[in-house]
Design a protein around this motif. Structure first.
Motif, PDB file in Angstrom:
ATOM      1  N   LEU A 129      53.365  35.633  49.890  1.00 33.34           N
ATOM      2  CA  LEU A 129      54.478  35.975  49.012  1.00 33.34           C
ATOM      3  C   LEU A 129      55.533  34.879  49.110  1.00 33.34           C
ATOM      4  CD1 LEU A 129      54.888  39.787  49.670  1.00 33.34           C
ATOM      5  CD2 LEU A 129      53.964  38.696  47.632  1.00 33.34           C
ATOM      6  N   VAL A 130      55.985  34.427  47.952  1.00 36.05           N
ATOM      7  CA  VAL A 130      56.986  33.368  47.867  1.00 36.05           C
ATOM      8  C   VAL A 130      58.185  33.923  47.110  1.00 36.05           C
ATOM      9  CG1 VAL A 130      57.508  31.055  46.992  1.00 36.05           C
ATOM     10  CG2 VAL A 130      55.196  31.583  47.836  1.00 36.05           C
ATOM     11  N   THR A 131      59.360  33.823  47.702  1.00 36.48           N
ATOM     12  CA  THR A 131      60.584  34.214  47.022  1.00 36.48           C
ATOM     13  C   THR A 131      61.261  32.948  46.510  1.00 36.48           C
ATOM     14  OG1 THR A 131      60.851  36.166  48.404  1.00 36.48           O
ATOM     15  CG2 THR A 131      62.802  35.393  47.231  1.00 36.48           C
ATOM     16  N   ILE A 132      61.469  32.912  45.203  1.00 32.16           N
ATOM     17  CA  ILE A 132      62.134  31.768  44.583  1.00 32.16           C
ATOM     18  C   ILE A 132      63.577  32.189  44.325  1.00 32.16           C
ATOM     19  CG2 ILE A 132      62.136  30.146  42.676  1.00 32.16           C
ATOM     20  CD1 ILE A 132      59.157  30.978  42.245  1.00 32.16           C
ATOM     21  N   ILE A 133      64.500  31.402  44.807  1.00 33.71           N
ATOM     22  CA  ILE A 133      65.916  31.724  44.674  1.00 33.71           C
ATOM     23  C   ILE A 133      66.528  30.823  43.606  1.00 33.71           C
ATOM     24  CG2 ILE A 133      68.133  31.847  45.874  1.00 33.71           C
ATOM     25  CD1 ILE A 133      66.406  32.280  48.454  1.00 33.71           C
ATOM     26  N   TYR A 134      67.111  31.475  42.599  1.00 33.51           N
ATOM     27  CA  TYR A 134      67.763  30.780  41.495  1.00 33.51           C
ATOM     28  C   TYR A 134      69.260  31.028  41.563  1.00 33.51           C
ATOM     29  CZ  TYR A 134      63.132  30.590  39.277  1.00 33.51           C
ATOM     30  OH  TYR A 134      61.808  30.363  38.996  1.00 33.51           O
ATOM     31  N   GLU A 135      70.023  30.048  41.095  1.00 30.24           N
ATOM     32  CA  GLU A 135      71.474  30.172  41.010  1.00 30.24           C
ATOM     33  C   GLU A 135      71.880  30.061  39.547  1.00 30.24           C
ATOM     34  OE1 GLU A 135      74.413  26.947  42.369  1.00 30.24           O
ATOM     35  OE2 GLU A 135      74.120  28.237  44.121  1.00 30.24           O
ATOM     36  N   ALA A 136      72.797  30.902  39.115  1.00 33.58           N
ATOM     37  CA  ALA A 136      73.256  30.882  37.726  1.00 33.58           C
ATOM     38  C   ALA A 136      74.093  29.646  37.466  1.00 33.58           C
ATOM     39  CB  ALA A 136      74.061  32.143  37.411  1.00 33.58           C
ATOM     40  N   LYS A 137      73.853  29.023  36.331  1.00 32.75           N
ATOM     41  CA  LYS A 137      74.631  27.843  35.906  1.00 32.75           C
ATOM     42  C   LYS A 137      75.302  28.118  34.603  1.00 32.75           C
ATOM     43  CE  LYS A 137      73.726  25.062  39.247  1.00 32.75           C
ATOM     44  NZ  LYS A 137      74.709  24.552  40.103  1.00 32.75           N
TER      45      LYS A 137
END
Length: 128
Positions: free
Chosen positions: A120-128
Motif C-alpha cells: 500500500l502506497v499513500t500519495i500525499i498531495y498539497e493544494a495549490k
C-alpha cells in the motif's frame, strides 16, 4: 445515567462527522504531489515528478501531469469506502484510490495498491 449518555452521543456524532468526505472539497483544486508513505516511511517525490499534479474536474474529467506529460482521463467518487476511481482516457486502465485524509484546500492523501510490489502506497498531495 443522562450525564453519561449525552457526552457519549456527542462523541459518537463527532467521530462519524470526521469520517465523512465531502468530495466537493476535491473538485477543481490543483493537487500537487508532495511525498509518498510506504511501510511507514515518508519518501520524497522523485526529481522528475516534482511538478506532477492531479485536478479532479466537476464534469468527472481528470487532468494529470505525470512525469512531465499531461494526461487526461476521468474519475468517479464512490462514497462507500471513500474511494476515487481514476480511469485512463480510453477507460482501459483504472486505479482505485482510497481517500485516507482530506483537509479542505490544504492536503489530500490517497492510498493505492502498487501491484508491482504488492504494498500500500499513500500519495500525499498539497493544494495549490
Amino acid at each position: 445515567m443522562k450525564k453519561l449518555i449525552f457526552p457519549l452521543i456527542i462523541l459518537i456524532s463527532f467521530v462519524f462527522a470526521q469520517d465523512e468526505i465531502n468530495y466537493d472539497n476535491i473538485i477543481n483544486v490543483k493537487w500537487q504531489m508532495k511525498r509518498y508513505v510506504i511501510d511507514g516511511l515518508s519518501l520524497p517525490v522523485e526529481r522528475n515528478r516534482k511538478k506532477d499534479y492531479q485536478i479532479f474536474k466537476s464534469n468527472n474529467k481528470r487532468e494529470e501531469l505525470l512525469f512531465g506529460k499531461k494526461v487526461n482521463g476521468s474519475w468517479e467518487y464512490l462514497p462507500y469506502g471513500k474511494f476515487i476511481m481514476m480511469y485512463s482516457e480510453k477507460k482501459d486502465i483504472y486505479i482505485p484510490a482510497r481517500i485516507t485524509e482530506l483537509v479542505k484546500n490544504k492536503e489530500l492523501r490517497l492510498t493505492i495498491l502498487d501491484i508491482n510490489t504488492m504494498k500500500l502506497v499513500t500519495i500525499i498531495y498539497e493544494a495549490k
